[in-house]
Scaffold this active site. Structure first.
Site, PDB file in Angstrom:
ATOM      1  N   GLY A  56      -7.873  -7.616   3.389  1.00 46.48           N
ATOM      2  CA  GLY A  56      -8.955  -8.174   4.198  1.00 46.48           C
ATOM      3  C   GLY A  56      -9.131  -7.480   5.533  1.00 46.48           C
ATOM      4  N   GLY A  57      -8.693  -6.221   5.619  1.00 45.80           N
ATOM      5  CA  GLY A  57      -8.909  -5.463   6.849  1.00 45.80           C
ATOM      6  C   GLY A  57      -7.944  -5.838   7.972  1.00 45.80           C
ATOM      7  N   GLU A 104      -9.492   1.263  -6.215  1.00 43.76           N
ATOM      8  CA  GLU A 104     -10.417   1.520  -5.102  1.00 43.76           C
ATOM      9  C   GLU A 104     -10.162   2.904  -4.520  1.00 43.76           C
ATOM     10  OE1 GLU A 104     -11.324  -2.937  -3.390  1.00 43.76           O
ATOM     11  OE2 GLU A 104      -9.915  -1.705  -2.251  1.00 43.76           O
ATOM     12  N   LYS A 163       0.822  -1.220   0.000  1.00 43.79           N
ATOM     13  CA  LYS A 163       0.000   0.000   0.000  1.00 43.79           C
ATOM     14  C   LYS A 163       0.854   1.267   0.000  1.00 43.79           C
ATOM     15  CE  LYS A 163      -3.751  -2.074   2.733  1.00 43.79           C
ATOM     16  NZ  LYS A 163      -4.865  -2.349   1.857  1.00 43.79           N
ATOM     17  N   LYS A 184      -2.664   1.359   9.043  1.00 43.18           N
ATOM     18  CA  LYS A 184      -2.869   0.256   8.083  1.00 43.18           C
ATOM     19  C   LYS A 184      -1.558  -0.472   7.837  1.00 43.18           C
ATOM     20  CE  LYS A 184      -6.370   1.969   4.885  1.00 43.18           C
ATOM     21  NZ  LYS A 184      -6.640   2.293   3.482  1.00 43.18           N
ATOM     22  N   ARG A 203      -6.676  -7.656 -10.625  1.00 44.57           N
ATOM     23  CA  ARG A 203      -7.351  -8.893 -11.041  1.00 44.57           C
ATOM     24  C   ARG A 203      -8.807  -8.576 -11.317  1.00 44.57           C
ATOM     25  NH1 ARG A 203     -10.234  -9.096  -6.278  1.00 44.57           N
ATOM     26  NH2 ARG A 203      -8.995  -8.535  -4.483  1.00 44.57           N
ATOM     27  N   HIS A 241     -15.109  -4.745   7.013  1.00 40.87           N
ATOM     28  CA  HIS A 241     -14.340  -4.413   5.806  1.00 40.87           C
ATOM     29  C   HIS A 241     -14.515  -5.418   4.686  1.00 40.87           C
ATOM     30  CE1 HIS A 241     -12.696  -1.313   8.253  1.00 40.87           C
ATOM     31  NE2 HIS A 241     -12.129  -2.179   9.078  1.00 40.87           N
TER      32      HIS A 241
HETATM   33  P1  ADP Z   1      -7.709  -4.053   2.978  1.00 41.65           P
HETATM   34  O1  ADP Z   1      -6.698  -4.122   1.851  1.00 41.65           O
HETATM   35  O2  ADP Z   1      -7.170  -4.631   4.261  1.00 41.65           O
HETATM   36  O3  ADP Z   1      -9.053  -4.564   2.606  1.00 41.65           O
HETATM   37  P2  ADP Z   1      -8.356  -1.291   2.402  1.00 41.65           P
HETATM   38  O4  ADP Z   1      -7.277  -0.287   2.384  1.00 41.65           O
HETATM   39  O5  ADP Z   1      -8.883  -1.789   1.097  1.00 41.65           O
HETATM   40  O6  ADP Z   1      -7.875  -2.506   3.322  1.00 41.65           O
HETATM   41  O7  ADP Z   1      -9.565  -0.745   3.263  1.00 41.65           O
HETATM   42  C1  ADP Z   1     -10.674  -1.584   3.584  1.00 41.65           C
HETATM   43  C2  ADP Z   1     -11.850  -0.744   4.035  1.00 41.65           C
HETATM   44  O8  ADP Z   1     -11.519   0.053   5.178  1.00 41.65           O
HETATM   45  C3  ADP Z   1     -12.354   0.257   3.009  1.00 41.65           C
HETATM   46  O9  ADP Z   1     -13.253  -0.309   2.098  1.00 41.65           O
HETATM   47  C4  ADP Z   1     -13.020   1.301   3.901  1.00 41.65           C
HETATM   48  O10 ADP Z   1     -14.295   0.852   4.301  1.00 41.65           O
HETATM   49  C5  ADP Z   1     -12.143   1.326   5.139  1.00 41.65           C
HETATM   50  N1  ADP Z   1     -11.102   2.383   5.051  1.00 41.65           N
HETATM   51  C6  ADP Z   1      -9.908   2.291   4.446  1.00 41.65           C
HETATM   52  N2  ADP Z   1      -9.205   3.446   4.542  1.00 41.65           N
HETATM   53  C7  ADP Z   1      -9.974   4.301   5.246  1.00 41.65           C
HETATM   54  C8  ADP Z   1      -9.812   5.672   5.696  1.00 41.65           C
HETATM   55  N3  ADP Z   1      -8.700   6.367   5.449  1.00 41.65           N
HETATM   56  N4  ADP Z   1     -10.830   6.234   6.388  1.00 41.65           N
HETATM   57  C9  ADP Z   1     -11.955   5.529   6.677  1.00 41.65           C
HETATM   58  N5  ADP Z   1     -12.156   4.254   6.295  1.00 41.65           N
HETATM   59  C10 ADP Z   1     -11.193   3.632   5.590  1.00 41.65           C
END
Ligand code: ADP
Length: 653
Positions: free
Chosen positions: A164-165, A275, A116, A158, A297, A235
């Protein structure tokens, strides 16, 4: 042009890819694990190759095995589907080195988006808006906390390698930062072998809106509009839609251009998803979206894009991988109406969305929906893989029509043999805020209690179940030849949770019976089209299973039918053993032998199917033995903890 395609996946996505490949005249090759020998994707393909055991590492994640299978059967390309090997750059490189076509982007493009933090740097350079935050190398806690102060709370920690959150923590106050950081790092280290994190501004009332992009091997790149995936639980996406409610032409253009810039920045080929997180607190506007990550993908939710564009994205993938330029230019891509997708899973919603297993005894889909499924009647939902049963996709000229269709389609979908999340999905599809397009990622959590509540079964459903159990569905004429017992009442006992429901059936004449439930009498009559109960048409479908019956009436109402021969066996040792509900890893054990526990106490944590499941005490008692240890890999039904017999304290006679 690809002539023979190997699909390195299983379930609905393998079936879906085989369909498009066949339609293009290609030969198809399935791969499978030993538990999947009878699976639908194996049946659908022209050829199938056994990879190995059920564990993904021995089969669907065995890249060398997949490539060897492709070479042995003369395939010229491999489609990875989603999950498994789809975003593994080393696999992609090995496929190319073997002289085969990988249906997807290059290994370099996947690597560029794999972490990321690196992806955010790349996107900033390409002029794509990224969430304000710190994504540098300095992982010193003091430095990260300073960065959080500078960004302003609330912030989100993060894992850079996250997915997957996992490894993600929201922090609202500076004094909680260090503790949250330590736990995010520990989780990230455990899940990804990489403890590095980044810090982001936490976006209030966030919406998840993603853009479907496509690139070819000739420098072309287009977008196929957006999908809104804001309805999430932990998530994980639950219902997706296209287009996003409230989207304006200006914002769509801005997001589409940003996504295409992102794809071009890494020379992207094939289907990808960019995304974005969107600030939904004041409606949608072109300054209110930021890059989160790119999935290199095909996504689970691609069918909503197919529904609104009328295009087959797998066909596009296969044509682009075969060397063709993109089939359409940006201004030739239509956007027609509105579409929804609901993810139908075998899961126990009241038990906290616990993934479930079981044999599908009965499966009927609604003709109002496109139903992408990889299972059929008689198939087993095994504990080895994602417990998805189907994706239910509806389309309509307007959002309201598409959503009504989704509700109807879910109400008409019948699954027996395992618990499912259908009732939850149907309740969500009826949610007033969702219907108004007022979505954000917190919607489900805020209203979870209402969405999960199923209520008590209506009397007609209970009576319908009793008629099926008593054998009245099968009798040509219930009175013929049974005049001896016919005038007598026939008792049926149905179990529902801890409740026991007694129904008495009193035959009244040919095809007529009175049912008595809780002192009330319900006249039942069998007409050519089915049962009428209390002068109303009754639910048509009642399916009997071993030990139970399921009535479908807008939802699946399941009842236990106690086996009279089995009574009494429920006493004694039953209830003493806490077993693993599925194969998994014992993450934590909270009790020791001799310890007193109360109903609901957490005894252990099992990690399975990407989630942590708390195993709790179903009664008060004393722990007799702990039969497992932290870190142990266990099989389904392995005994983990034993409680002392209820009677043990009195001593045996
Ligand atoms: P992962 O790769 O672990 O799934 P993501 O970065 O795609 O993580 O984020 C998953 C979810 O978390 C997003 O769809 C959103 O709902 C929430 N999220 C991510 N970043 C933020 C942020 N900066 N502020 C609020 N919610 C967030």
């Amino acid at each position: 042009m690809i002539r023979k395609l190997l699909i390195a996946n299983r379930g609905e996505i393998a079936c879906r890819i085989i369909r498009s490949a066949r339609a293009m005249g290609m030969a198809t090759v399935a791969v499978y694990s030993d538990v999947d020998a009878g699976a639908l994707h194996v049946e659908m393909a022209d050829e199938a190759v056994l990879l190995g055991g059920a564990a993904p590492a021995q089969s669907y994640l065995d890249g060398a095995g997949v490539i060897a299978a492709a070479l042995a059967c003369g395939a010229d390309a491999i489609h990875p589907g989603y999950g498994f090997l789809s975003e593994n750059p080393d696999f992609v490189a090995a496929v190319a080195a073997a002289g085969l076509i990988f249906v997807g982007p290059s290994a370099d493009a996947i690597r560029g988006m794999g972490l990321k933090d690196a992806a955010k740097v790349l996107m900033e350079a390409a002029g794509v808006p990224v969430v304000p935050g710190y994504h540098g190398d300095n992982q010193d806690p003091e430095h990260l906390s300073g960065a959080a102060d500078a960004i302003g709370y609330p912030v989100l920690i993060k894992a850079v390698a996250g997915g997957g959150g996992k490894g993600m923590r929201r922090v609202d106050r500076a004094q909680d930062f260090f503790e949250a950081l330590a736990s995010a790092r520990a989780e990230a280290q455990g899940a990804f072998g990489n403890a590095d994190v980044l810090i982001e501004k936490y976006i209030q009332r966030p919406r998840h809106i993603e853009v479907q992009v496509f690139g070819d091997n000739h420098g072309g790149a287009v977008h196929l509009y957006e999908r809104d995936c804001s309805l999430q639980r932990r998530h994980q996406k639950v219902i997706e839609e296209a287009p996003a409610p409230g989207m304006t032409p200006e914002m769509r253009a801005a997001m589409g251009q940003a996504a295409v810039r992102a794809a071009q920045a890494i020379g992207y080929s094939g289907a990808g998803t960019v995304e974005f997180i969107v600030d939904g607190s004041h409606g949608l506007h072109p300054e209110g979206f930021w890059f989160m990550e790119m999935n290199t993908r095909l996504q689970v939710e691609h069918p909503v894009t197919e529904a609104v564009t009328g295009l087959d994205l797998v066909e596009w993938q296969l044509r682009v991988a075969g060397g063709e330029p993109l089939p359409l230019a940006q201004d030739q891509i239509p956007l027609l109406g509105h579409a929804f997708e609901a993810r139908l899973y075998a899961e126990d919603v009241p038990a906290g969305f616990l993934p479930a297993t079981g044999t599908i005894a009965h499966l009927r889909f609604s003709d109002l929906a496109r139903n992408d499924s990889g299972v059929r009647d008689g198939d087993e939902i095994s504990p080895w893989y994602d417990p998805m049963i189907a994706k239910v996709i509806t389309h309509g000229p307007t959002r309201a029509v598409a959503l009504s269709r989704l509700t109807r389609a879910l109400e008409e979908t019948e699954v027996a043999g395992t618990v499912t999340n259908i009732a939850f999905l149907a309740a969500l599809s009826r949610h007033a805020g969702f219907a108004a397009g007022d979505v954000d990622t917190g919607l489900i959590d805020r209203d979870l209690a209402d969405l999960v509540e199923t209520g008590a079964p209506p009397a007609a459903v209970i009576v319908r179940a009793a008629l099926a159990v008593a054998g009245w569905d099968d009798m040509a004429d219930p009175l013929a030849g049974v005049s001896l017992w016919a005038p007598l009442g026939q008792g049926v006992t149905l179990g529902r949770g801890d409740d026991s429901l007694a129904v008495t059936l009193c035959p009244r004449g040919p095809s007529r019976v009175d049912a008595v439930l809780d002192g009330a009498r319900y006249p039942c009559e069998r007409r050519p089209g089915g049962w009428w109960i209390d002068a109303q048409p009754a639910p048509a479908s009642a399916v009997q299973l071993a030990g139970g019956v399921v009535v479908f009436a807008g939802a699946a109402w399941a009842f236990d039918v106690p086996d009279p021969l089995d009574r009494g066996s429920a006493s004694g040792a039953t209830g003493n053993l806490i077993e693993a509900p599925m194969p998994g890893l014992v993450k934590a054990v909270f009790v020791v032998a001799g310890q007193a526990v109360a109903t609901g106490d957490r005894l252990a944590i099992l990690e399975a199917m990407k989630m942590e499941h708390a195993l709790t005490a179903s009664r008060d008692g004393i722990v007799a033995e702990v039969l497992t240890t932290e870190g142990a890999q266990v099989a389904a039904h392995d005994a983990l903890i034993r409680l002392e017999d209820d009677t043990e304290v009195e001593g045996a006679a």
